[in-house]
Design a protein around this motif. Structure first.
Motif, mmCIF file in Angstrom:
data_model
loop_
_atom_site.group_PDB
_atom_site.id
_atom_site.type_symbol
_atom_site.label_atom_id
_atom_site.label_comp_id
_atom_site.label_asym_id
_atom_site.label_seq_id
_atom_site.Cartn_x
_atom_site.Cartn_y
_atom_site.Cartn_z
ATOM 1 N N VAL A 119 44.470 67.509 51.776
ATOM 2 C CA VAL A 119 43.509 66.238 51.890
ATOM 3 C C VAL A 119 43.653 66.083 53.237
ATOM 4 O O VAL A 119 44.456 65.931 53.983
ATOM 5 C CB VAL A 119 43.992 65.420 50.934
ATOM 6 C CG1 VAL A 119 43.471 64.094 51.133
ATOM 7 C CG2 VAL A 119 44.262 65.936 49.561
ATOM 8 N N ARG A 120 42.241 65.719 53.637
ATOM 9 C CA ARG A 120 41.925 65.356 55.190
ATOM 10 C C ARG A 120 42.232 63.860 55.254
ATOM 11 O O ARG A 120 42.298 63.071 54.473
ATOM 12 C CB ARG A 120 40.612 65.551 55.676
ATOM 13 C CG ARG A 120 40.248 66.984 55.447
ATOM 14 C CD ARG A 120 38.756 67.133 55.965
ATOM 15 N NE ARG A 120 38.367 68.671 55.866
ATOM 16 C CZ ARG A 120 37.081 69.289 55.932
ATOM 17 N NH1 ARG A 120 36.129 68.238 56.184
ATOM 18 N NH2 ARG A 120 36.881 70.254 56.155
ATOM 19 N N SER A 121 42.661 63.369 56.333
ATOM 20 C CA SER A 121 43.165 62.144 56.848
ATOM 21 C C SER A 121 41.974 61.201 56.501
ATOM 22 O O SER A 121 42.200 60.029 56.108
ATOM 23 C CB SER A 121 43.802 61.952 58.046
ATOM 24 O OG SER A 121 42.794 62.426 59.215
ATOM 25 N N ASN A 122 40.933 61.668 56.718
ATOM 26 C CA ASN A 122 39.594 60.589 56.752
ATOM 27 C C ASN A 122 39.093 60.287 55.170
ATOM 28 O O ASN A 122 38.753 59.197 55.058
ATOM 29 C CB ASN A 122 38.419 61.167 57.539
ATOM 30 C CG ASN A 122 37.623 62.486 56.843
ATOM 31 O OD1 ASN A 122 38.676 63.175 56.308
ATOM 32 N ND2 ASN A 122 36.443 62.753 56.755
ATOM 33 N N VAL A 123 39.738 61.018 54.305
ATOM 34 C CA VAL A 123 39.545 60.769 52.792
ATOM 35 C C VAL A 123 40.511 59.448 52.914
ATOM 36 O O VAL A 123 39.974 58.477 51.919
ATOM 37 C CB VAL A 123 39.882 62.099 52.105
ATOM 38 C CG1 VAL A 123 39.991 61.656 50.735
ATOM 39 C CG2 VAL A 123 39.161 63.125 52.188
ATOM 40 N N ILE A 124 41.545 59.253 53.287
ATOM 41 C CA ILE A 124 42.351 58.127 53.127
ATOM 42 C C ILE A 124 41.639 57.135 53.609
ATOM 43 O O ILE A 124 41.568 56.013 53.104
ATOM 44 C CB ILE A 124 43.685 58.221 53.708
ATOM 45 C CG1 ILE A 124 44.616 59.317 53.031
ATOM 46 C CG2 ILE A 124 44.494 57.067 53.670
ATOM 47 C CD1 ILE A 124 45.763 59.766 53.791
ATOM 48 N N ASP A 125 41.052 57.200 54.902
ATOM 49 C CA ASP A 125 40.516 56.155 55.419
ATOM 50 C C ASP A 125 39.206 55.632 54.711
ATOM 51 O O ASP A 125 38.965 54.404 54.411
ATOM 52 C CB ASP A 125 39.842 56.517 56.895
ATOM 53 C CG ASP A 125 41.061 56.789 57.680
ATOM 54 O OD1 ASP A 125 42.077 56.208 57.511
ATOM 55 O OD2 ASP A 125 40.644 57.454 58.695
ATOM 56 N N VAL A 126 38.499 56.543 54.080
ATOM 57 C CA VAL A 126 37.294 56.223 53.205
ATOM 58 C C VAL A 126 37.732 55.413 51.797
ATOM 59 O O VAL A 126 37.239 54.613 51.586
ATOM 60 C CB VAL A 126 36.681 57.590 52.764
ATOM 61 C CG1 VAL A 126 35.632 57.256 51.465
ATOM 62 C CG2 VAL A 126 36.073 58.211 53.912
ATOM 63 N N HIS A 127 38.918 55.927 51.486
ATOM 64 C CA HIS A 127 39.287 55.253 50.383
ATOM 65 C C HIS A 127 39.810 53.644 50.678
ATOM 66 O O HIS A 127 39.572 52.738 49.705
ATOM 67 C CB HIS A 127 40.487 55.861 49.467
ATOM 68 C CG HIS A 127 39.982 57.006 48.523
ATOM 69 N ND1 HIS A 127 39.446 58.145 49.087
ATOM 70 C CD2 HIS A 127 39.992 56.852 47.225
ATOM 71 C CE1 HIS A 127 39.351 58.958 48.056
ATOM 72 N NE2 HIS A 127 39.547 58.332 46.979
ATOM 73 N N VAL A 128 40.363 53.526 51.743
ATOM 74 C CA VAL A 128 40.934 52.187 52.181
ATOM 75 C C VAL A 128 39.656 51.406 52.525
ATOM 76 O O VAL A 128 39.646 50.133 52.175
ATOM 77 C CB VAL A 128 41.720 52.270 53.415
ATOM 78 C CG1 VAL A 128 42.129 50.884 53.878
ATOM 79 C CG2 VAL A 128 43.172 52.914 53.046
ATOM 80 N N ALA A 129 38.760 51.872 53.201
ATOM 81 C CA ALA A 129 37.408 51.116 53.417
ATOM 82 C C ALA A 129 36.708 50.628 52.064
ATOM 83 O O ALA A 129 36.223 49.562 51.918
ATOM 84 C CB ALA A 129 36.645 52.227 54.295
ATOM 85 N N ALA A 130 36.783 51.595 51.048
ATOM 86 C CA ALA A 130 36.215 51.183 49.825
ATOM 87 C C ALA A 130 36.941 50.027 49.111
ATOM 88 O O ALA A 130 36.252 49.265 48.506
ATOM 89 C CB ALA A 130 36.145 52.425 48.885
#
Length: 227
Positions: A190-201
């Motif tokens: 899992v790429r770290s930006n996936v976490i950022d995307v979920h937190v943004a959502a």
């Protein structure tokens, strides 16, 4: 998951650091008992989730480190690592406050599985209670429902799990590694930006419509919800 490894055998310490890092853990390594005791006393943002202590440490034995931590009120799970395999030694380790015991030589996969199991057990104790409340934001674990005041907020499964993790540790830093380990079960693909995307959502649902700023980003570290 943050792990403190206390091991004075250099080759083994390097192997443990590399293997645990590859498994998705955040790892700090110390080579003596006094350093291990000092590091494990931290109960703030830098607190460890699990301690891996070698028994035969210079300065202070791992057994003594564990006992003194328990006397100081530190309840971080401890896995004792040692070549001592006699029953009296295992009993001594457990009575000193260790949560698990693994003899040398050991299998790395088993070690990682034991660390994860200790962390899950500690997390289940930490997550007692059906509802978590931070300000007017409430999260119902059993019903998997979230409300801000009287308004229900619909979240995806991942968003709910991230929010539960952040709310259960309100006031503490939750690193991306911890989110990866807890929500994605250590999936290193899992790429770290996936976490950022979920937190943004998540922010777009629990904060933006209500004019609030619940989830704070600590740049280069992770996220925190302030109580």
């Amino acid at each position: 998951m943050r792990v403190l490894v206390a091991e004075d055998e250099v080759r083994l310490a390097v192997l443990l650091e590399q293997s645990l890092t590859e498994a998705g853990f955040e790892v700090d390594v110390v080579g003596d008992g006094r350093a291990a005791f000092a590091a494990a006393l931290d109960v703030g943002d830098a607190a460890y989730d699990v301690l891996l202590l070698d028994w035969m440490l210079p300065g202070l034995e791992g057994l003594t480190v564990c006992r003194r931590l328990r006397e100081a009120g530190v309840r971080t799970p401890v896995l004792m690592l040692t070549a001592r395999s006699a029953v009296p030694d295992r009993i001594a380790g457990l009575e000193a406050g260790a949560d698990d015991y693994l003899g040398k030589p050991f299998d790395l996969d088993e070690l990682i599985a034991r660390l994860r199991a200790l962390h899950r057990r500690a997390r289940s104790d930490e997550l007692e209670g059906a509802v978590v409340q931070v300000g007017d934001l409430s999260l119902d674990r059993e019903g998997r429902r979230v409300h801000r005041g009287g308004t229900e907020i619909t979240l995806s499964a991942r968003e709910f799990d991230i929010l539960e993790l952040l709310m259960s540790r309100a006031g503490r830093l939750v690193t991306r590694f911890t989110i990866l380990d807890e929500v994605w079960d250590g999936d290193t693909d899992v790429r770290s930006n996936v976490i950022d995307v979920h937190v943004a959502a998540l922010r777009a649902k629990i904060d933006r419509p209500f004019g609030t700023d619940t989830i704070r980003t600590l740049r280069g570290s992770g996220y925190r919800i302030d109580p």
